[in-house]
Design a protein around this motif. Structure first.
Motif, PDB file in Angstrom:
ATOM      1  N   UNK A 235     -54.778 -35.132 -19.232  1.00 24.65           N
ATOM      2  CA  UNK A 235     -54.496 -33.519 -19.351  1.00 24.65           C
ATOM      3  C   UNK A 235     -54.362 -32.850 -18.316  1.00 24.65           C
ATOM      4  N   UNK A 236     -53.256 -32.073 -18.324  1.00 26.77           N
ATOM      5  CA  UNK A 236     -53.190 -31.353 -17.009  1.00 26.77           C
ATOM      6  C   UNK A 236     -53.230 -29.886 -17.188  1.00 26.77           C
ATOM      7  N   UNK A 237     -53.378 -29.158 -16.942  1.00 25.25           N
ATOM      8  CA  UNK A 237     -54.399 -27.816 -17.361  1.00 25.25           C
ATOM      9  C   UNK A 237     -54.030 -26.633 -16.644  1.00 25.25           C
ATOM     10  N   UNK A 238     -53.070 -25.466 -16.656  1.00 19.97           N
ATOM     11  CA  UNK A 238     -52.748 -24.645 -15.420  1.00 19.97           C
ATOM     12  C   UNK A 238     -52.722 -23.608 -15.633  1.00 19.97           C
ATOM     13  N   UNK A 239     -52.117 -22.131 -15.360  1.00 21.51           N
ATOM     14  CA  UNK A 239     -52.212 -20.892 -15.541  1.00 21.51           C
ATOM     15  C   UNK A 239     -51.030 -21.018 -15.191  1.00 21.51           C
ATOM     16  N   UNK A 240     -50.084 -20.643 -15.760  1.00 20.41           N
ATOM     17  CA  UNK A 240     -48.527 -20.147 -15.258  1.00 20.41           C
ATOM     18  C   UNK A 240     -48.119 -18.341 -15.757  1.00 20.41           C
ATOM     19  N   UNK A 241     -47.551 -18.272 -14.598  1.00 22.17           N
ATOM     20  CA  UNK A 241     -46.594 -16.496 -15.075  1.00 22.17           C
ATOM     21  C   UNK A 241     -45.738 -16.801 -15.460  1.00 22.17           C
ATOM     22  N   UNK A 242     -44.819 -16.617 -16.547  1.00 24.67           N
ATOM     23  CA  UNK A 242     -43.461 -16.308 -17.042  1.00 24.67           C
ATOM     24  C   UNK A 242     -43.083 -14.912 -16.347  1.00 24.67           C
ATOM     25  N   UNK A 243     -41.548 -15.287 -16.046  1.00 25.36           N
ATOM     26  CA  UNK A 243     -41.248 -14.057 -16.022  1.00 25.36           C
ATOM     27  C   UNK A 243     -39.245 -14.300 -16.435  1.00 25.36           C
ATOM     28  N   UNK A 244     -39.032 -13.256 -17.156  1.00 27.14           N
ATOM     29  CA  UNK A 244     -37.358 -13.064 -17.464  1.00 27.14           C
ATOM     30  C   UNK A 244     -36.428 -12.607 -16.449  1.00 27.14           C
ATOM     31  N   UNK A 245     -35.497 -12.865 -16.635  1.00 28.43           N
ATOM     32  CA  UNK A 245     -34.437 -12.555 -15.680  1.00 28.43           C
ATOM     33  C   UNK A 245     -34.833 -10.975 -15.784  1.00 28.43           C
ATOM     34  N   UNK A 246     -34.728 -10.307 -16.524  1.00 29.25           N
ATOM     35  CA  UNK A 246     -35.213  -8.530 -16.565  1.00 29.25           C
ATOM     36  C   UNK A 246     -36.127  -7.745 -16.210  1.00 29.25           C
ATOM     37  N   UNK A 247     -37.399  -9.433 -15.941  1.00 24.33           N
ATOM     38  CA  UNK A 247     -38.186  -8.837 -15.472  1.00 24.33           C
ATOM     39  C   UNK A 247     -39.925  -9.001 -15.473  1.00 24.33           C
TER      40      UNK A 247
END
Length: 271
Positions: A239-251
């Motif tokens: 198992x791999x765990x990580x923090x992610x930031x999700x960014x849309x094309x509109x910002x």
């Protein structure tokens, strides 16, 4: 010498030799556990699954799953490689029948087919892969550990560092159980593949809007538990765990936590 004294002396000797545990067991060559010794005509089958779950504030949890089976028939054994007919079936997808002449080179890292070769960066597979396990010490026994530098992104994790430890070793049957813990930063090869294919991740916001987002990965950590018999993977979980930031094309930006794990079990072998 009284019977009680003899018994006490025997117990003290037993403890001094660690005969109440397994730490006294002599180390065995790592090749006895990790080097495949396959033969033409042998068959192996795996069942496998992968799950990726992402959750955070402002969007609904998204879960991607894939599972299936892989059947391997050994059709050739050379000084260079093991040659297989491989028949993969992914649940929910059309079956395409076996692929002939797949080579796994003796380095355990490189797969070749139809004259093209690539590094196998999957989290697990049919045989021991030193890319993710590093170079083991020449001798193995319970308690032995070693450090690994993973030089490139792999299926669900980034380049990083890892420690491998031997939990159990049975030289009679050539079976060893290993744990691996590690950490790193950057993209996984799944991330790279998604980006190359131009297929952004989709999420549904809590307002009910479905949008596409790019994934900016944070630091990842992982742990796994694997049993190997004479170079063949018997069972494997990581198992791999990580923090992610999700960014849309509109910002629009969303912060979340992602966990990815794979499971593999040998379901048939002729070894």
């Amino acid at each position: 010498m009284t019977r009680r004294f003899r018994a006490t002396r025997h117990l003290a000797l037993c403890v001094s030799m660690s005969c109440l545990g397994i730490s006294w067991v002599h180390a065995e060559p790592a090749t006895n556990f990790l080097r495949p010794e396959l033969k033409v005509g042998e068959h192996l089958s795996d069942v496998f699954a992968k799950t990726v779950s992402t959750r955070g504030a402002g969007f609904e949890e998204t879960v991607d799953r894939i599972s299936g089976t892989a059947d391997y028939a050994v059709t050739g054994v050379t000084a260079k490689a093991f040659v297989f007919d491989e028949d993969d079936r992914y649940d929910g997808h059309p079956a395409h029948g076996p692929v002939h002449g797949i080579e796994i080179l003796r380095d355990g890292i490189t797969n070749c087919h139809a004259g093209k070769c690539r590094i196998n960066d999957q989290t697990s597979g049919v045989i021991f892969n030193p890319l993710l396990w590093g170079k083991a010490p020449e001798q193995l026994r319970a308690g032995v550990s070693w450090d690994v530098a993973i030089p490139k992104p792999w299926e669900i994790g980034p380049a990083g560092t890892e420690q491998v430890r031997v939990l159990r070793a049975d030289p009679r049957d050539g079976v060893v159980t290993l744990t691996r813990t590690g950490s790193g930063e950057g993209r996984s090869s799944d991330d790279q593949s998604r980006e190359k294919r131009g297929k952004p991740m989709q999420i549904t916001t809590t307002a009910g809007k479905t949008i596409e987002v790019s994934v900016i990965p944070g630091k990842a950590s992982w742990s796994g538990y694997t049993t190997i018999r004479r170079g063949v993977i018997i069972s494997d979980v990581i198992m791999v765990q990580r923090h992610v930031t999700l960014v849309s094309a509109s910002g629009d930006r969303f912060e979340g936590e992602q966990r990815s794990y794979t499971l593999l079990n040998l379901s048939r072998d002729d070894l």
